[in-house]
Design a protein around this motif. Structure first.
Motif, PDB file in Angstrom:
ATOM      1  N   ASP A 133       4.637  -8.289   5.594  1.00  0.00           N
ATOM      2  CA  ASP A 133       5.214  -7.042   4.649  1.00  0.00           C
ATOM      3  C   ASP A 133       4.268  -5.858   5.074  1.00  0.00           C
ATOM      4  O   ASP A 133       3.281  -5.924   4.935  1.00  0.00           O
ATOM      5  CB  ASP A 133       4.945  -7.427   3.329  1.00  0.00           C
ATOM      6  N   PRO A 134       5.086  -4.776   5.185  1.00  0.00           N
ATOM      7  CA  PRO A 134       4.446  -3.556   5.377  1.00  0.00           C
ATOM      8  C   PRO A 134       3.884  -2.962   4.166  1.00  0.00           C
ATOM      9  O   PRO A 134       3.176  -2.055   4.277  1.00  0.00           O
ATOM     10  CB  PRO A 134       5.539  -2.656   5.932  1.00  0.00           C
ATOM     11  N   HIS A 135       4.170  -3.686   2.981  1.00  0.00           N
ATOM     12  CA  HIS A 135       3.600  -3.083   1.837  1.00  0.00           C
ATOM     13  C   HIS A 135       3.913  -1.474   1.426  1.00  0.00           C
ATOM     14  O   HIS A 135       2.835  -0.796   1.114  1.00  0.00           O
ATOM     15  CB  HIS A 135       2.107  -3.353   1.452  1.00  0.00           C
ATOM     16  N   ALA A 136       5.091  -1.057   1.624  1.00  0.00           N
ATOM     17  CA  ALA A 136       5.301   0.395   1.470  1.00  0.00           C
ATOM     18  C   ALA A 136       5.696   0.817   0.198  1.00  0.00           C
ATOM     19  O   ALA A 136       5.723  -0.235  -0.574  1.00  0.00           O
ATOM     20  CB  ALA A 136       6.747   0.579   2.217  1.00  0.00           C
TER      21      ALA A 136
ATOM     22  N   PRO B  41      11.149   1.094  -1.024  1.00  0.00           N
ATOM     23  CA  PRO B  41      11.666  -0.256  -0.508  1.00  0.00           C
ATOM     24  C   PRO B  41      11.831  -0.227   0.801  1.00  0.00           C
ATOM     25  O   PRO B  41      12.342   0.899   1.786  1.00  0.00           O
ATOM     26  CB  PRO B  41      13.094  -0.143  -1.182  1.00  0.00           C
ATOM     27  N   PHE B  42      11.603  -1.356   1.574  1.00  0.00           N
ATOM     28  CA  PHE B  42      11.796  -1.556   3.112  1.00  0.00           C
ATOM     29  C   PHE B  42      13.022  -2.643   3.202  1.00  0.00           C
ATOM     30  O   PHE B  42      12.739  -3.535   2.576  1.00  0.00           O
ATOM     31  CB  PHE B  42      10.509  -1.916   3.508  1.00  0.00           C
TER      32      PHE B  42
ATOM     33  N   PHE C  81      10.405  -4.918  -1.948  1.00  0.00           N
ATOM     34  CA  PHE C  81      10.368  -3.870  -3.041  1.00  0.00           C
ATOM     35  C   PHE C  81       9.104  -3.834  -3.944  1.00  0.00           C
ATOM     36  O   PHE C  81       8.650  -4.943  -4.493  1.00  0.00           O
ATOM     37  CB  PHE C  81      11.576  -4.291  -4.045  1.00  0.00           C
ATOM     38  N   PRO C  82       8.595  -2.638  -4.083  1.00  0.00           N
ATOM     39  CA  PRO C  82       7.086  -2.561  -4.737  1.00  0.00           C
ATOM     40  C   PRO C  82       7.607  -2.345  -6.201  1.00  0.00           C
ATOM     41  O   PRO C  82       8.325  -1.884  -6.688  1.00  0.00           O
ATOM     42  CB  PRO C  82       6.573  -1.245  -4.023  1.00  0.00           C
TER      43      PRO C  82
ATOM     44  N   TRP D  92       4.945  -7.190  -4.317  1.00  0.00           N
ATOM     45  CA  TRP D  92       6.126  -6.832  -3.624  1.00  0.00           C
ATOM     46  C   TRP D  92       7.260  -7.977  -3.525  1.00  0.00           C
ATOM     47  O   TRP D  92       6.596  -9.124  -3.374  1.00  0.00           O
ATOM     48  CB  TRP D  92       5.647  -6.337  -2.181  1.00  0.00           C
ATOM     49  N   ILE D  93       8.174  -7.660  -4.131  1.00  0.00           N
ATOM     50  CA  ILE D  93       9.156  -8.792  -4.182  1.00  0.00           C
ATOM     51  C   ILE D  93      10.012  -8.729  -2.850  1.00  0.00           C
ATOM     52  O   ILE D  93      10.700  -7.649  -2.531  1.00  0.00           O
ATOM     53  CB  ILE D  93      10.196  -8.386  -5.264  1.00  0.00           C
TER      54      ILE D  93
END
Length: 143
Positions: free
Chosen positions: A109-112, A115-116, A131-132, A141-142
């Motif tokens: 997970d890029p932990h952006a 949303p990624f 999704f943060p 993050w889900i």
């Protein structure tokens, strides 16, 4: 090169060229627009699903749980196989997961901060997002 002597034949050739160009360009433009619209709708549905999951995540004494399902909420279970989710922390540790074995849906997970969205090309095709959220004061993050 063909020489067209009359104005009518020139107009006819130009009309045919315009019809051919339109016949090629319109399906391409419509396909691009349809692809953009379906991606937008799909991404919005993924975000809505993540928000729904975030409302059911409970943190009690540093233990994370998935709250009781609303009526008709069986689509969150692993056996349903249409929607799977994982909730991971900033270290990519799985806090809550619908697949057995507490595996993250997205390996890295890029932990952006935004949303990624991702798509795997395997079989079956797998699409999703990360999704943060902040739940119980903790960033998660889900997926």
């Amino acid at each position: 090169m063909i020489r067209l002597r009359s104005a009518v034949s020139r107009i006819t050739v130009l009309h045919i060229a315009a019809i051919v160009a339109t016949s090629i360009a319109m399906p391409l433009a419509l396909d691009q627009r349809l692809d953009d619209l379906t991606s937008t709708i799909h991404n919005r549905l993924l975000l809505n699903r993540a928000e729904s999951v975030s409302r059911r995540i409970i943190r009690h004494d540093n233990i994370w749980h998935f709250g009781p399902a609303p009526s008709g909420g069986s689509h969150y279970s692993w056996s349903y196989r249409h929607y799977v989710f994982s909730v991971v922390d900033q270290h990519n540790h799985v806090l809550v997961s619908s697949p057995p074995g507490r595996a993250p849906v997205l390996g890295r997970d890029p932990h952006a901060a935004t949303p990624f969205y991702f798509r795997s090309g395997g079989k079956p095709l797998f699409e999703g997002g990360s999704f943060p959220f902040v739940i119980g004061g903790a960033p998660v993050w889900i997926q």
